[in-house]
Enzyme design. Structure first.
Site, PDB file in Angstrom:
ATOM      1  N   LYS A 207       0.817  -1.213   0.000  1.00 27.36           N
ATOM      2  CA  LYS A 207       0.000   0.000   0.000  1.00 27.36           C
ATOM      3  C   LYS A 207       0.860   1.276   0.000  1.00 27.36           C
ATOM      4  O   LYS A 207       2.065   1.225   0.251  1.00 27.36           O
ATOM      5  CB  LYS A 207      -0.936  -0.048   1.212  1.00 27.36           C
ATOM      6  CG  LYS A 207      -1.986  -1.176   1.147  1.00 27.36           C
ATOM      7  CD  LYS A 207      -2.927  -1.122   2.349  1.00 27.36           C
ATOM      8  CE  LYS A 207      -4.056  -2.134   2.240  1.00 27.36           C
ATOM      9  NZ  LYS A 207      -5.001  -2.017   3.394  1.00 27.36           N
TER      10      LYS A 207
ATOM     11  N   TYR B 238     -12.604  -1.964  -3.669  1.00 28.33           N
ATOM     12  CA  TYR B 238     -13.108  -2.068  -2.295  1.00 28.33           C
ATOM     13  C   TYR B 238     -14.637  -1.965  -2.234  1.00 28.33           C
ATOM     14  O   TYR B 238     -15.180  -1.514  -1.226  1.00 28.33           O
ATOM     15  CB  TYR B 238     -12.474  -0.988  -1.424  1.00 28.33           C
ATOM     16  CG  TYR B 238     -11.072  -1.321  -0.938  1.00 28.33           C
ATOM     17  CD1 TYR B 238     -10.843  -2.429  -0.112  1.00 28.33           C
ATOM     18  CD2 TYR B 238      -9.984  -0.527  -1.271  1.00 28.33           C
ATOM     19  CE1 TYR B 238      -9.569  -2.731   0.360  1.00 28.33           C
ATOM     20  CE2 TYR B 238      -8.703  -0.821  -0.802  1.00 28.33           C
ATOM     21  CZ  TYR B 238      -8.507  -1.924   0.015  1.00 28.33           C
ATOM     22  OH  TYR B 238      -7.251  -2.224   0.485  1.00 28.33           O
TER      23      TYR B 238
ATOM     24  N   PHE C 129     -15.349   4.128   7.124  1.00 30.92           N
ATOM     25  CA  PHE C 129     -13.956   4.327   6.720  1.00 30.92           C
ATOM     26  C   PHE C 129     -13.737   4.321   5.207  1.00 30.92           C
ATOM     27  O   PHE C 129     -12.615   4.486   4.732  1.00 30.92           O
ATOM     28  CB  PHE C 129     -13.047   3.279   7.393  1.00 30.92           C
ATOM     29  CG  PHE C 129     -13.339   1.836   7.009  1.00 30.92           C
ATOM     30  CD1 PHE C 129     -12.821   1.289   5.847  1.00 30.92           C
ATOM     31  CD2 PHE C 129     -14.122   1.023   7.826  1.00 30.92           C
ATOM     32  CE1 PHE C 129     -13.060  -0.026   5.490  1.00 30.92           C
ATOM     33  CE2 PHE C 129     -14.392  -0.306   7.485  1.00 30.92           C
ATOM     34  CZ  PHE C 129     -13.850  -0.825   6.312  1.00 30.92           C
TER      35      PHE C 129
ATOM     36  N   ARG D  25      -2.780 -14.262   4.742  1.00 31.42           N
ATOM     37  CA  ARG D  25      -3.552 -13.524   5.756  1.00 31.42           C
ATOM     38  C   ARG D  25      -2.843 -13.632   7.113  1.00 31.42           C
ATOM     39  O   ARG D  25      -2.754 -12.660   7.860  1.00 31.42           O
ATOM     40  CB  ARG D  25      -4.975 -14.087   5.882  1.00 31.42           C
ATOM     41  CG  ARG D  25      -5.874 -13.825   4.692  1.00 31.42           C
ATOM     42  CD  ARG D  25      -6.291 -12.389   4.546  1.00 31.42           C
ATOM     43  NE  ARG D  25      -7.216 -11.925   5.556  1.00 31.42           N
ATOM     44  CZ  ARG D  25      -7.818 -10.734   5.513  1.00 31.42           C
ATOM     45  NH1 ARG D  25      -7.583  -9.892   4.501  1.00 31.42           N
ATOM     46  NH2 ARG D  25      -8.639 -10.372   6.460  1.00 31.42           N
TER      47      ARG D  25
ATOM     48  N   THR E  14      -5.921  -6.352  10.876  1.00 31.79           N
ATOM     49  CA  THR E  14      -6.070  -5.043  10.227  1.00 31.79           C
ATOM     50  C   THR E  14      -5.394  -3.937  11.042  1.00 31.79           C
ATOM     51  O   THR E  14      -4.690  -3.084  10.486  1.00 31.79           O
ATOM     52  CB  THR E  14      -7.576  -4.707  10.075  1.00 31.79           C
ATOM     53  OG1 THR E  14      -8.236  -5.829   9.492  1.00 31.79           O
ATOM     54  CG2 THR E  14      -7.781  -3.480   9.212  1.00 31.79           C
TER      55      THR E  14
ATOM     56  N   ARG F 108       2.128  -6.540   9.398  1.00 29.50           N
ATOM     57  CA  ARG F 108       1.494  -5.327   9.915  1.00 29.50           C
ATOM     58  C   ARG F 108       2.077  -4.942  11.281  1.00 29.50           C
ATOM     59  O   ARG F 108       2.256  -3.756  11.552  1.00 29.50           O
ATOM     60  CB  ARG F 108      -0.029  -5.492   9.954  1.00 29.50           C
ATOM     61  CG  ARG F 108      -0.622  -5.328   8.546  1.00 29.50           C
ATOM     62  CD  ARG F 108      -2.047  -5.779   8.476  1.00 29.50           C
ATOM     63  NE  ARG F 108      -2.704  -5.370   7.249  1.00 29.50           N
ATOM     64  CZ  ARG F 108      -3.890  -5.838   6.865  1.00 29.50           C
ATOM     65  NH1 ARG F 108      -4.541  -6.703   7.607  1.00 29.50           N
ATOM     66  NH2 ARG F 108      -4.420  -5.413   5.730  1.00 29.50           N
TER      67      ARG F 108
ATOM     68  N   ASN G  20      -1.992   0.462   6.770  1.00 29.12           N
ATOM     69  CA  ASN G  20      -1.493  -0.792   7.320  1.00 29.12           C
ATOM     70  C   ASN G  20      -0.650  -1.595   6.325  1.00 29.12           C
ATOM     71  O   ASN G  20      -0.532  -2.813   6.437  1.00 29.12           O
ATOM     72  CB  ASN G  20      -2.649  -1.605   7.921  1.00 29.12           C
ATOM     73  CG  ASN G  20      -3.727  -1.906   6.908  1.00 29.12           C
ATOM     74  OD1 ASN G  20      -3.601  -1.584   5.732  1.00 29.12           O
ATOM     75  ND2 ASN G  20      -4.796  -2.537   7.360  1.00 29.12           N
TER      76      ASN G  20
ATOM     77  N   HIS H 132      -2.237  -5.344   1.676  1.00 21.17           N
ATOM     78  CA  HIS H 132      -3.567  -5.939   1.469  1.00 21.17           C
ATOM     79  C   HIS H 132      -3.389  -7.409   1.125  1.00 21.17           C
ATOM     80  O   HIS H 132      -2.421  -7.776   0.452  1.00 21.17           O
ATOM     81  CB  HIS H 132      -4.301  -5.259   0.303  1.00 21.17           C
ATOM     82  CG  HIS H 132      -5.456  -6.086  -0.200  1.00 21.17           C
ATOM     83  ND1 HIS H 132      -6.681  -6.084   0.414  1.00 21.17           N
ATOM     84  CD2 HIS H 132      -5.542  -6.995  -1.215  1.00 21.17           C
ATOM     85  CE1 HIS H 132      -7.490  -6.941  -0.219  1.00 21.17           C
ATOM     86  NE2 HIS H 132      -6.812  -7.499  -1.212  1.00 21.17           N
TER      87      HIS H 132
ATOM     88  N   GLU I 134     -10.050 -10.398  -7.324  1.00 19.83           N
ATOM     89  CA  GLU I 134      -9.062  -9.318  -7.213  1.00 19.83           C
ATOM     90  C   GLU I 134      -7.936  -9.482  -8.235  1.00 19.83           C
ATOM     91  O   GLU I 134      -7.459  -8.499  -8.804  1.00 19.83           O
ATOM     92  CB  GLU I 134      -8.522  -9.290  -5.778  1.00 19.83           C
ATOM     93  CG  GLU I 134      -9.612  -8.875  -4.796  1.00 19.83           C
ATOM     94  CD  GLU I 134      -9.197  -8.968  -3.332  1.00 19.83           C
ATOM     95  OE1 GLU I 134      -8.035  -9.346  -3.040  1.00 19.83           O
ATOM     96  OE2 GLU I 134     -10.046  -8.644  -2.471  1.00 19.83           O
TER      97      GLU I 134
HETATM   98  P1  ATP Z   1      -7.275  -5.649   3.379  1.00 18.18           P
HETATM   99  O1  ATP Z   1      -8.642  -5.889   2.757  1.00 18.18           O
HETATM  100  O2  ATP Z   1      -6.646  -4.345   2.931  1.00 18.18           O
HETATM  101  O3  ATP Z   1      -6.363  -6.825   3.221  1.00 18.18           O
HETATM  102  P2  ATP Z   1      -8.374  -6.334   5.935  1.00 18.18           P
HETATM  103  O4  ATP Z   1      -9.070  -7.426   5.211  1.00 18.18           O
HETATM  104  O5  ATP Z   1      -7.547  -6.663   7.139  1.00 18.18           O
HETATM  105  O6  ATP Z   1      -7.459  -5.488   4.951  1.00 18.18           O
HETATM  106  P3  ATP Z   1     -10.830  -4.820   5.749  1.00 18.18           P
HETATM  107  O7  ATP Z   1     -11.841  -4.910   6.832  1.00 18.18           O
HETATM  108  O8  ATP Z   1     -11.061  -5.568   4.472  1.00 18.18           O
HETATM  109  O9  ATP Z   1      -9.420  -5.223   6.389  1.00 18.18           O
HETATM  110  O10 ATP Z   1     -10.603  -3.270   5.445  1.00 18.18           O
HETATM  111  C1  ATP Z   1      -9.932  -2.871   4.262  1.00 18.18           C
HETATM  112  C2  ATP Z   1      -8.955  -1.767   4.607  1.00 18.18           C
HETATM  113  O11 ATP Z   1      -9.684  -0.609   5.028  1.00 18.18           O
HETATM  114  C3  ATP Z   1      -8.013  -2.057   5.792  1.00 18.18           C
HETATM  115  O12 ATP Z   1      -6.885  -2.797   5.443  1.00 18.18           O
HETATM  116  C4  ATP Z   1      -7.640  -0.650   6.207  1.00 18.18           C
HETATM  117  O13 ATP Z   1      -6.667  -0.073   5.341  1.00 18.18           O
HETATM  118  C5  ATP Z   1      -8.957   0.093   6.030  1.00 18.18           C
HETATM  119  N1  ATP Z   1      -9.769   0.060   7.268  1.00 18.18           N
HETATM  120  C6  ATP Z   1     -10.523  -0.955   7.743  1.00 18.18           C
HETATM  121  N2  ATP Z   1     -11.145  -0.629   8.885  1.00 18.18           N
HETATM  122  C7  ATP Z   1     -10.766   0.630   9.162  1.00 18.18           C
HETATM  123  C8  ATP Z   1     -11.054   1.556  10.215  1.00 18.18           C
HETATM  124  N3  ATP Z   1     -11.859   1.231  11.211  1.00 18.18           N
HETATM  125  N4  ATP Z   1     -10.477   2.783  10.155  1.00 18.18           N
HETATM  126  C9  ATP Z   1      -9.658   3.120   9.135  1.00 18.18           C
HETATM  127  N5  ATP Z   1      -9.347   2.310   8.109  1.00 18.18           N
HETATM  128  C10 ATP Z   1      -9.883   1.080   8.117  1.00 18.18           C
HETATM  129 MG    MG Z   2     -10.187  -7.094   3.399  1.00 16.99          MG
END
Ligand code: ATP
Ligand code: MG
Length: 137
Positions: A9, A49, A57, A85, A91, A102, A112, A115, A126
């Site tokens: 990212k 997304y 968010f 993962r 996250t 992370r 973070n 992805h 994806e």
């Molecule tokens: P990713 O999909 O990026 O691998 P993830 O699956 O751990 O991450 P998701 O719940 O899919 O998390 O959220 C996608 C992305 O949105 C997160 O990686 C983070 O960058 C952002 N994000 C998620 N929750 C929050 C939050 N509460 N506040 C700010 N940013 C958030």
């Molecule tokens: Mg995700």
């Protein structure tokens, strides 16, 4: 062999730690089957997304993901989706297990660093969102 989709990212690219993250992927047995750098447009980030549209968010996430270049990767390994993962960690880096990407690299819950696809079905969607079959070697 199972494939998963990864993004390095904008926060990580901006801090010049692409190489450190790739090294950790390779050390953990992932083969890089495709890789390219790009600067996502808002439309690309929103589409990628789409499952998060409407969440509080979402707008901040799209703004962040379009704030600078990213590295898009297809990773290959047995059990790639679940294993990557696990290697990424939770996250929120404050909760991520020691030794995860992370825990070691992320700035905060939004920035973070990486992805990873959350299921085999997401990985397929994806990968095809960003790569043509001919770009995967
Ligand atoms: P990713 O999909 O990026 O691998 P993830 O699956 O751990 O991450 P998701 O719940 O899919 O998390 O959220 C996608 C992305 O949105 C997160 O990686 C983070 O960058 C952002 N994000 C998620 N929750 C929050 C939050 N509460 N506040 C700010 N940013 C958030
Ligand atoms: Mg995700």
């Amino acid at each position: 062999m199972q494939q998963t989709f990864a993004i390095i990212k904008p926060d990580a690219v901006q801090r010049n730690i692409i190489g450190q993250i790739i090294a950790r992927l390779e050390k953990n047995g992932f083969r890089i089957a495709a890789m390219k750098m790009c600067h996502l447009s808002p439309a690309q980030a929103q589409g990628f997304y789409q499952e998060h549209e409407g969440k509080p968010f979402f707008d901040g996430l799209v703004e962040y993901m379009t704030s600078g270049p990213v590295v898009l990767c297809v990773l290959e390994k047995e059990n790639a989706v679940a294993d990557y993962r696990k290697l990424m960690g939770t996250t929120d880096p404050a909760e991520a297990e020691k030794g995860t990407l992370r825990a070691d690299f992320a700035v905060n819950k939004r920035q973070n660093s990486v992805h990873g696809s959350d299921s085999i079905a997401s990985a397929a969607r994806e990968i095809s969102y960003f790569f043509a079959q001919t770009e995967i070697v």
